[in-house]
Design a protein around this motif. Structure first.
Motif, PDB file in Angstrom:
ATOM      1  N   ASN A 291     119.223  15.035  47.121  1.00 54.07           N
ATOM      2  CA  ASN A 291     119.917  14.964  48.687  1.00 54.07           C
ATOM      3  C   ASN A 291     120.765  15.324  49.555  1.00 54.07           C
ATOM      4  O   ASN A 291     120.477  15.604  50.525  1.00 54.07           O
ATOM      5  CB  ASN A 291     121.207  13.622  48.199  1.00 54.07           C
ATOM      6  N   THR A 292     120.091  16.798  48.665  1.00 53.86           N
ATOM      7  CA  THR A 292     120.924  18.609  49.231  1.00 53.86           C
ATOM      8  C   THR A 292     119.523  18.935  50.560  1.00 53.86           C
ATOM      9  O   THR A 292     120.401  19.090  51.197  1.00 53.86           O
ATOM     10  CB  THR A 292     121.443  19.432  48.271  1.00 53.86           C
TER      11      THR A 292
ATOM     12  N   ARG B 247     120.098  18.003  59.082  1.00 53.12           N
ATOM     13  CA  ARG B 247     121.039  18.707  59.878  1.00 53.12           C
ATOM     14  C   ARG B 247     120.489  18.879  61.201  1.00 53.12           C
ATOM     15  O   ARG B 247     121.043  19.182  62.149  1.00 53.12           O
ATOM     16  CB  ARG B 247     121.693  19.180  58.806  1.00 53.12           C
ATOM     17  N   GLU B 248     119.556  19.245  60.541  1.00 59.57           N
ATOM     18  CA  GLU B 248     118.219  20.045  61.514  1.00 59.57           C
ATOM     19  C   GLU B 248     118.026  18.622  62.711  1.00 59.57           C
ATOM     20  O   GLU B 248     117.839  19.132  63.880  1.00 59.57           O
ATOM     21  CB  GLU B 248     116.861  20.274  60.739  1.00 59.57           C
ATOM     22  N   ASN B 249     118.751  17.966  62.730  1.00 59.91           N
ATOM     23  CA  ASN B 249     118.099  16.370  63.737  1.00 59.91           C
ATOM     24  C   ASN B 249     119.077  16.247  64.407  1.00 59.91           C
ATOM     25  O   ASN B 249     119.034  15.593  65.160  1.00 59.91           O
ATOM     26  CB  ASN B 249     116.967  15.594  63.127  1.00 59.91           C
TER      27      ASN B 249
ATOM     28  N   LEU C  60     128.044  10.896  60.443  1.00 58.07           N
ATOM     29  CA  LEU C  60     127.009  10.799  60.535  1.00 58.07           C
ATOM     30  C   LEU C  60     125.907  10.732  60.100  1.00 58.07           C
ATOM     31  O   LEU C  60     124.571  10.289  59.914  1.00 58.07           O
ATOM     32  CB  LEU C  60     125.839  11.359  61.925  1.00 58.07           C
ATOM     33  N   LEU C  61     125.953  11.612  59.936  1.00 61.85           N
ATOM     34  CA  LEU C  61     124.633  12.545  58.386  1.00 61.85           C
ATOM     35  C   LEU C  61     124.536  11.816  57.086  1.00 61.85           C
ATOM     36  O   LEU C  61     123.560  11.830  56.692  1.00 61.85           O
ATOM     37  CB  LEU C  61     125.054  14.361  58.228  1.00 61.85           C
ATOM     38  N   ASP C  62     126.152  11.491  56.790  1.00 60.53           N
ATOM     39  CA  ASP C  62     126.038  10.975  55.450  1.00 60.53           C
ATOM     40  C   ASP C  62     125.375   9.294  55.699  1.00 60.53           C
ATOM     41  O   ASP C  62     124.595   9.419  54.329  1.00 60.53           O
ATOM     42  CB  ASP C  62     127.592  10.505  55.381  1.00 60.53           C
TER      43      ASP C  62
ATOM     44  N   ALA D 231     117.726   7.303  54.763  1.00 57.73           N
ATOM     45  CA  ALA D 231     116.748   8.319  54.484  1.00 57.73           C
ATOM     46  C   ALA D 231     116.301   8.372  52.750  1.00 57.73           C
ATOM     47  O   ALA D 231     115.072   8.093  52.355  1.00 57.73           O
ATOM     48  CB  ALA D 231     116.717   9.483  55.342  1.00 57.73           C
ATOM     49  N   GLY D 232     117.468   8.342  51.939  1.00 61.90           N
ATOM     50  CA  GLY D 232     117.271   8.357  50.609  1.00 61.90           C
ATOM     51  C   GLY D 232     117.170   7.105  50.215  1.00 61.90           C
ATOM     52  O   GLY D 232     117.482   7.063  48.529  1.00 61.90           O
ATOM     53  N   ASP D 233     117.415   5.647  50.878  1.00 63.28           N
ATOM     54  CA  ASP D 233     117.293   4.326  50.326  1.00 63.28           C
ATOM     55  C   ASP D 233     118.235   4.263  49.339  1.00 63.28           C
ATOM     56  O   ASP D 233     117.803   3.241  48.013  1.00 63.28           O
ATOM     57  CB  ASP D 233     115.835   4.364  49.875  1.00 63.28           C
ATOM     58  N   ASN D 234     119.663   4.607  49.362  1.00 67.82           N
ATOM     59  CA  ASN D 234     120.855   3.719  48.821  1.00 67.82           C
ATOM     60  C   ASN D 234     121.209   3.256  49.933  1.00 67.82           C
ATOM     61  O   ASN D 234     122.273   2.355  50.310  1.00 67.82           O
ATOM     62  CB  ASN D 234     122.010   4.789  49.234  1.00 67.82           C
ATOM     63  N   VAL D 235     120.803   1.757  49.158  1.00 71.11           N
ATOM     64  CA  VAL D 235     121.074   0.378  49.865  1.00 71.11           C
ATOM     65  C   VAL D 235     122.131  -0.476  49.569  1.00 71.11           C
ATOM     66  O   VAL D 235     122.765  -0.728  50.703  1.00 71.11           O
ATOM     67  CB  VAL D 235     119.971  -0.546  48.558  1.00 71.11           C
TER      68      VAL D 235
END
Length: 100
Positions: A3-4, A11-13, A40-42, A48-52
């Motif tokens: 996740n880090t 963050r780059e995006n 927004l980053l969270d 993206a991490g598929d934290n359903v």
């Protein structure tokens, strides 16, 4: 990818965009509106991490939604309106910026 690492990559995006630039994404139903109370980053990391479970909670609480017809209609009258944006393929996460 941890996740880090994911957070650093996303963050780059982080960016800003005018509504006019986002219209094509709205037309292909790829915009996800994020309320300003959420980071927004969270949200990007969770998607993206598929934290359903986390994403489903936000959807259930209407904290992340597809923009409504009324919202899009309002934004269409404000083409220079700016949003914070984050691309998480195939979606574009958007968050209204407070008027300066």
């Amino acid at each position: 990818m941890t996740n880090t690492d994911l957070r650093a990559e996303l963050r780059e995006n982080l960016d800003e965009a005018e509504w006019e630039w986002l219209i094509p994404h709205a037309q292909r139903d790829a915009l996800i509106f994020v309320v300003e109370e959420l980071d927004l980053l969270d949200v990007g990391v969770a998607i993206a991490g598929d934290n359903v479970s986390q994403v489903q909670t936000w959807i259930d609480e209407a904290l992340i939604t597809k923009p409504s017809v009324a919202q899009i209609g309002k934004w269409n009258t404000q083409s220079a309106k700016r949003f914070k944006t984050l691309i998480v393929q195939p979606y574009v996460l958007v968050q209204e910026k407070a008027a300066a």
